[in-house]
Design a protein around this motif. Structure first.
Motif, PDB file in Angstrom:
ATOM      1  N   HIS A   1     -16.304  24.531 -12.861  1.00 48.80           N
ATOM      2  CA  HIS A   1     -17.446  24.712 -12.236  1.00 48.80           C
ATOM      3  C   HIS A   1     -17.628  24.140 -10.725  1.00 48.80           C
ATOM      4  O   HIS A   1     -18.160  24.344  -9.898  1.00 48.80           O
ATOM      5  CB  HIS A   1     -18.839  24.646 -12.895  1.00 48.80           C
ATOM      6  CG  HIS A   1     -19.246  25.619 -14.010  1.00 48.80           C
ATOM      7  ND1 HIS A   1     -19.808  25.502 -15.039  1.00 48.80           N
ATOM      8  CD2 HIS A   1     -18.798  27.173 -13.882  1.00 48.80           C
ATOM      9  CE1 HIS A   1     -19.901  26.620 -15.831  1.00 48.80           C
ATOM     10  NE2 HIS A   1     -19.185  27.499 -15.095  1.00 48.80           N
ATOM     11  N   LEU A   2     -16.942  22.874 -11.012  1.00 52.65           N
ATOM     12  CA  LEU A   2     -16.985  21.863  -9.594  1.00 52.65           C
ATOM     13  C   LEU A   2     -15.901  22.496  -8.646  1.00 52.65           C
ATOM     14  O   LEU A   2     -16.360  22.378  -7.427  1.00 52.65           O
ATOM     15  CB  LEU A   2     -16.510  20.637 -10.355  1.00 52.65           C
ATOM     16  CG  LEU A   2     -17.582  19.476 -10.272  1.00 52.65           C
ATOM     17  CD1 LEU A   2     -17.883  19.115  -8.630  1.00 52.65           C
ATOM     18  CD2 LEU A   2     -18.979  19.825 -11.138  1.00 52.65           C
ATOM     19  N   GLU A   3     -14.761  23.228  -9.227  1.00 55.85           N
ATOM     20  CA  GLU A   3     -14.014  23.488  -8.401  1.00 55.85           C
ATOM     21  C   GLU A   3     -14.511  24.531  -7.517  1.00 55.85           C
ATOM     22  O   GLU A   3     -14.220  24.845  -6.354  1.00 55.85           O
ATOM     23  CB  GLU A   3     -12.491  23.953  -9.012  1.00 55.85           C
ATOM     24  CG  GLU A   3     -12.040  22.942  -9.763  1.00 55.85           C
ATOM     25  CD  GLU A   3     -11.153  22.042  -8.725  1.00 55.85           C
ATOM     26  OE1 GLU A   3     -11.215  22.563  -7.594  1.00 55.85           O
ATOM     27  OE2 GLU A   3     -11.409  20.840  -8.898  1.00 55.85           O
ATOM     28  N   ILE A   4     -15.235  25.552  -8.215  1.00 54.50           N
ATOM     29  CA  ILE A   4     -15.696  26.658  -7.445  1.00 54.50           C
ATOM     30  C   ILE A   4     -16.910  26.235  -6.514  1.00 54.50           C
ATOM     31  O   ILE A   4     -17.013  26.977  -5.449  1.00 54.50           O
ATOM     32  CB  ILE A   4     -16.217  27.818  -8.470  1.00 54.50           C
ATOM     33  CG1 ILE A   4     -16.583  29.223  -7.602  1.00 54.50           C
ATOM     34  CG2 ILE A   4     -17.519  27.590  -9.224  1.00 54.50           C
ATOM     35  CD1 ILE A   4     -16.888  30.439  -8.577  1.00 54.50           C
ATOM     36  N   THR A   5     -17.666  25.250  -6.949  1.00 54.28           N
ATOM     37  CA  THR A   5     -18.827  24.668  -5.947  1.00 54.28           C
ATOM     38  C   THR A   5     -17.893  24.310  -4.705  1.00 54.28           C
ATOM     39  O   THR A   5     -18.367  24.500  -3.592  1.00 54.28           O
ATOM     40  CB  THR A   5     -19.422  23.568  -6.646  1.00 54.28           C
ATOM     41  OG1 THR A   5     -19.934  23.900  -7.812  1.00 54.28           O
ATOM     42  CG2 THR A   5     -20.322  22.898  -5.474  1.00 54.28           C
ATOM     43  N   ARG A   6     -16.900  23.611  -4.993  1.00 51.20           N
ATOM     44  CA  ARG A   6     -16.169  22.981  -3.623  1.00 51.20           C
ATOM     45  C   ARG A   6     -15.641  24.284  -3.075  1.00 51.20           C
ATOM     46  O   ARG A   6     -15.417  24.140  -1.552  1.00 51.20           O
ATOM     47  CB  ARG A   6     -14.882  22.186  -4.190  1.00 51.20           C
ATOM     48  CG  ARG A   6     -15.316  20.903  -4.866  1.00 51.20           C
ATOM     49  CD  ARG A   6     -14.146  20.114  -5.577  1.00 51.20           C
ATOM     50  NE  ARG A   6     -12.874  20.062  -4.740  1.00 51.20           N
ATOM     51  CZ  ARG A   6     -12.805  18.964  -4.000  1.00 51.20           C
ATOM     52  NH1 ARG A   6     -13.603  17.846  -3.920  1.00 51.20           N
ATOM     53  NH2 ARG A   6     -11.563  18.882  -3.306  1.00 51.20           N
ATOM     54  N   ASP A   7     -15.002  25.143  -3.668  1.00 56.27           N
ATOM     55  CA  ASP A   7     -14.480  26.545  -2.643  1.00 56.27           C
ATOM     56  C   ASP A   7     -15.759  27.226  -2.048  1.00 56.27           C
ATOM     57  O   ASP A   7     -15.551  27.375  -0.796  1.00 56.27           O
ATOM     58  CB  ASP A   7     -13.836  27.567  -3.973  1.00 56.27           C
ATOM     59  CG  ASP A   7     -12.656  26.851  -4.330  1.00 56.27           C
ATOM     60  OD1 ASP A   7     -12.047  26.016  -4.065  1.00 56.27           O
ATOM     61  OD2 ASP A   7     -12.183  27.522  -5.333  1.00 56.27           O
ATOM     62  N   ILE A   8     -16.910  27.347  -2.580  1.00 51.37           N
ATOM     63  CA  ILE A   8     -18.019  27.914  -1.760  1.00 51.37           C
ATOM     64  C   ILE A   8     -18.333  26.841  -0.754  1.00 51.37           C
ATOM     65  O   ILE A   8     -18.543  27.532   0.272  1.00 51.37           O
ATOM     66  CB  ILE A   8     -19.093  28.123  -2.956  1.00 51.37           C
ATOM     67  CG1 ILE A   8     -18.828  28.988  -3.974  1.00 51.37           C
ATOM     68  CG2 ILE A   8     -20.430  28.552  -2.133  1.00 51.37           C
ATOM     69  CD1 ILE A   8     -19.876  29.126  -5.292  1.00 51.37           C
ATOM     70  N   ALA A   9     -18.518  25.937  -0.998  1.00 44.75           N
ATOM     71  CA  ALA A   9     -19.159  24.815   0.325  1.00 44.75           C
ATOM     72  C   ALA A   9     -18.112  24.984   1.178  1.00 44.75           C
ATOM     73  O   ALA A   9     -18.522  25.003   2.520  1.00 44.75           O
ATOM     74  CB  ALA A   9     -19.061  23.348  -0.402  1.00 44.75           C
TER      75      ALA A   9
ATOM     76  N   GLY B   1     -14.544  38.165  -8.169  1.00 50.07           N
ATOM     77  CA  GLY B   1     -13.318  37.776  -9.013  1.00 50.07           C
ATOM     78  C   GLY B   1     -13.270  36.504  -9.402  1.00 50.07           C
ATOM     79  O   GLY B   1     -12.831  36.232 -10.354  1.00 50.07           O
ATOM     80  N   GLU B   2     -13.844  35.610  -8.565  1.00 51.50           N
ATOM     81  CA  GLU B   2     -14.014  34.133  -8.883  1.00 51.50           C
ATOM     82  C   GLU B   2     -14.902  33.980 -10.117  1.00 51.50           C
ATOM     83  O   GLU B   2     -14.478  33.152 -10.916  1.00 51.50           O
ATOM     84  CB  GLU B   2     -14.839  33.419  -7.696  1.00 51.50           C
ATOM     85  CG  GLU B   2     -13.706  33.299  -6.284  1.00 51.50           C
ATOM     86  CD  GLU B   2     -14.639  32.519  -5.184  1.00 51.50           C
ATOM     87  OE1 GLU B   2     -14.147  31.527  -4.759  1.00 51.50           O
ATOM     88  OE2 GLU B   2     -15.552  33.026  -4.836  1.00 51.50           O
ATOM     89  N   LEU B   3     -15.870  34.589  -9.949  1.00 57.47           N
ATOM     90  CA  LEU B   3     -16.968  34.484 -11.163  1.00 57.47           C
ATOM     91  C   LEU B   3     -16.236  35.015 -12.413  1.00 57.47           C
ATOM     92  O   LEU B   3     -16.583  34.525 -13.711  1.00 57.47           O
ATOM     93  CB  LEU B   3     -18.242  35.093 -10.833  1.00 57.47           C
ATOM     94  CG  LEU B   3     -18.909  34.434  -9.796  1.00 57.47           C
ATOM     95  CD1 LEU B   3     -20.268  35.077  -9.238  1.00 57.47           C
ATOM     96  CD2 LEU B   3     -19.438  32.970 -10.090  1.00 57.47           C
ATOM     97  N   ASN B   4     -15.590  36.074 -12.361  1.00 53.38           N
ATOM     98  CA  ASN B   4     -14.762  36.664 -13.447  1.00 53.38           C
ATOM     99  C   ASN B   4     -13.967  35.910 -14.068  1.00 53.38           C
ATOM    100  O   ASN B   4     -13.546  36.022 -15.283  1.00 53.38           O
ATOM    101  CB  ASN B   4     -14.237  37.905 -12.908  1.00 53.38           C
ATOM    102  CG  ASN B   4     -14.715  39.132 -13.522  1.00 53.38           C
ATOM    103  OD1 ASN B   4     -15.157  39.376 -14.602  1.00 53.38           O
ATOM    104  ND2 ASN B   4     -14.541  40.259 -12.682  1.00 53.38           N
ATOM    105  N   ARG B   5     -13.351  34.764 -13.375  1.00 55.65           N
ATOM    106  CA  ARG B   5     -12.317  33.795 -13.858  1.00 55.65           C
ATOM    107  C   ARG B   5     -13.086  32.891 -14.929  1.00 55.65           C
ATOM    108  O   ARG B   5     -12.332  31.903 -15.478  1.00 55.65           O
ATOM    109  CB  ARG B   5     -11.788  33.261 -12.782  1.00 55.65           C
ATOM    110  CG  ARG B   5     -10.486  34.142 -12.504  1.00 55.65           C
ATOM    111  CD  ARG B   5      -9.380  33.586 -11.645  1.00 55.65           C
ATOM    112  NE  ARG B   5      -9.796  33.030 -10.306  1.00 55.65           N
ATOM    113  CZ  ARG B   5     -10.155  33.521  -9.162  1.00 55.65           C
ATOM    114  NH1 ARG B   5      -9.605  34.847  -8.929  1.00 55.65           N
ATOM    115  NH2 ARG B   5     -10.496  32.917  -8.012  1.00 55.65           N
TER     116      ARG B   5
ATOM    117  N   PRO C   1     -18.306  18.082  -2.846  1.00 59.34           N
ATOM    118  CA  PRO C   1     -18.262  16.933  -3.834  1.00 59.34           C
ATOM    119  C   PRO C   1     -17.033  16.895  -4.657  1.00 59.34           C
ATOM    120  O   PRO C   1     -16.508  17.625  -4.772  1.00 59.34           O
ATOM    121  CB  PRO C   1     -19.670  17.714  -4.597  1.00 59.34           C
ATOM    122  CG  PRO C   1     -19.115  19.386  -4.400  1.00 59.34           C
ATOM    123  CD  PRO C   1     -18.715  19.518  -2.973  1.00 59.34           C
ATOM    124  N   GLU C   2     -17.100  15.723  -5.106  1.00 58.19           N
ATOM    125  CA  GLU C   2     -16.021  15.376  -6.160  1.00 58.19           C
ATOM    126  C   GLU C   2     -16.571  15.416  -7.551  1.00 58.19           C
ATOM    127  O   GLU C   2     -17.788  14.745  -7.621  1.00 58.19           O
ATOM    128  CB  GLU C   2     -15.451  13.872  -5.766  1.00 58.19           C
ATOM    129  CG  GLU C   2     -14.960  13.839  -4.462  1.00 58.19           C
ATOM    130  CD  GLU C   2     -13.581  14.208  -4.438  1.00 58.19           C
ATOM    131  OE1 GLU C   2     -13.017  14.330  -5.638  1.00 58.19           O
ATOM    132  OE2 GLU C   2     -12.976  14.396  -3.292  1.00 58.19           O
TER     133      GLU C   2
END
Ligand code: TYM
Length: 334
Positions: free
Chosen positions: A155-163, A104-108, A177-178
């Motif tokens: 892409h930065l937002e999803i990176t933060r969510d995964i981390a 679902g995250e990737l779909n967005r 990361p910021e």
């Protein structure tokens, strides 16, 4: 942290030739960060094959991009400049993180939607999981900061969510990361359709300034830039063409939009376009000259590829060992 410095990762795809947006939105900012951060800059060739590539062309473009990083002023002693495909940790971590990312995250992701519309005959799984590989790039180096243009924010937002998700399960494994977005040039628009971002893959060559365009080509493209008919140089959303030219002028000269409006208050569009074209062409000329010089020096570039590839592998493996242990993979017997 490395030697008391915070960590930084960023990268560019080795597809096509760099355009002015890549330079003003990212590369130019990278130059100012090497003293403050421990910097890793990848030529992200693994990302490039989400779209079909001719192998020989891809190899050449990757080398040209690495050379261009140096030609633009990145010191390869202070900054680790390397090929993503030489560091297998990127792909390994991406696999692990895939298992912590939801469909679902990737779909967005808007980039996935755009690219799958553009390449309808090749909507591959790599295109879909592209943001996970990007998260792996960033998290592999425990990056505190990631300098990018505005288009990479999602892409930065999803990176933060995964981390964050991974850390919630296993403890403090990844630095969160910021994004670092420059004050100027964070979103350079097409010269032909100024409501659309400038992109390497634009089919209209007049829409983008390429970093290796010669002086006359740059001036010609700026002269043809789409504007409006009221002939006033004002920084306004209703005037996207002129606003974009002001943004470009400011990103190159360091002036503010207000200073630029004042400077060109008595000029027409023709003179302004010429001034913007000249300042861009003049600022790219030294980069182009250095690029041609460096390209001749094969041994020097090969040395950088080898040494920096080893350095990147060393730091990538540190994170990877930790991650593998946390998720429960058996340790290697030495
Ligand atoms: P890429 O290769 O499309 O672009 C490289 C960098 O240039 C910025 N950029 C722009 N900035 C301003 N105006 C524009 N018109 C413009 N077009 C591009 C991008 O924001 C980017 O900073 N997925 C990434 C590459 C990547 C990456 C990473 C970046 C892979 N892994 C990890 C940072 C960290 C991409 O396709 O960028």
């Amino acid at each position: 942290m490395l030697d008391g410095k915070k960590m930084l990762f960023s990268g560019m795809q080795s597809t096509g030739t760099l355009q002015l947006g890549n330079y003003l939105g990212a590369l130019k900012n990278w130059l100012t960060l090497s003293d403050e951060y421990e910097c890793f800059y990848g030529v992200v060739d693994l990302h490039s094959i989400t779209v079909r590539q001719d192998p020989a062309t891809l190899r050449k473009r990757a080398r040209d991009l690495l050379t261009l990083y140096i030609a633009a002023g990145l010191d390869p002693v202070k900054n680790c400049i390397y090929y993503q495909s030489h560091v297998s940790g990127h792909a390994e971590l991406a696999w692990i993180l895939n298992c912590f990312t939801y469909m679902g995250e990737l779909n967005r992701m808007t980039q996935f939607k755009d690219k799958s519309a553009k390449h309808a005959d090749n909507i591959n799984a790599g295109l879909f999981t592209y943001p996970v590989l990007m998260a792996a790039d960033i998290l592999l180096f425990q990056s505190d900061v990631v300098p990018v243009g505005k288009d990479q924010m999602q892409h930065l937002e999803i990176t933060r969510d995964i981390a964050q998700r991974f850390n919630n399960i296993y403890g403090d494994v990844f630095t969160i990361p910021e994004a670092y977005i420059g004050k100027q040039g964070a979103k350079i628009m097409s010269l032909q359709e100024p409501t659309k971002k400038m992109s390497k893959s634009d089919e209209n060559p007049n829409a983008s300034i390429f970093l290796m365009d010669d002086y006359d080509t740059i001036i010609r493209k700026f002269k043809r830039a789409v504007t409006d008919s009221d002939n006033q140089i004002l920084y306004k959303d209703e005037k996207p063409g002129i606003k974009n030219l002001i943004d470009i002028y400011c990103a190159v000269t360091g002036k503010t939009p207000q200073e630029t409006e004042a400077e060109f208050a008595n000029c027409g569009y023709g003179d302004f376009k010429l001034a913007v074209g000249e300042c861009v062409a003049d600022s790219l000329k030294p980069v182009q000259d250095r690029f041609y010089d460096l390209s001749k020096n094969k041994d020097y570039i090969n040395g950088i590829i080898k040494e920096n590839g080893e350095k990147a592998n060393y730091y990538a493996n540190k994170t990877l060992r930790k991650v593998k242990k946390k998720v429960g993979f058996p340790e290697k017997i030495r």
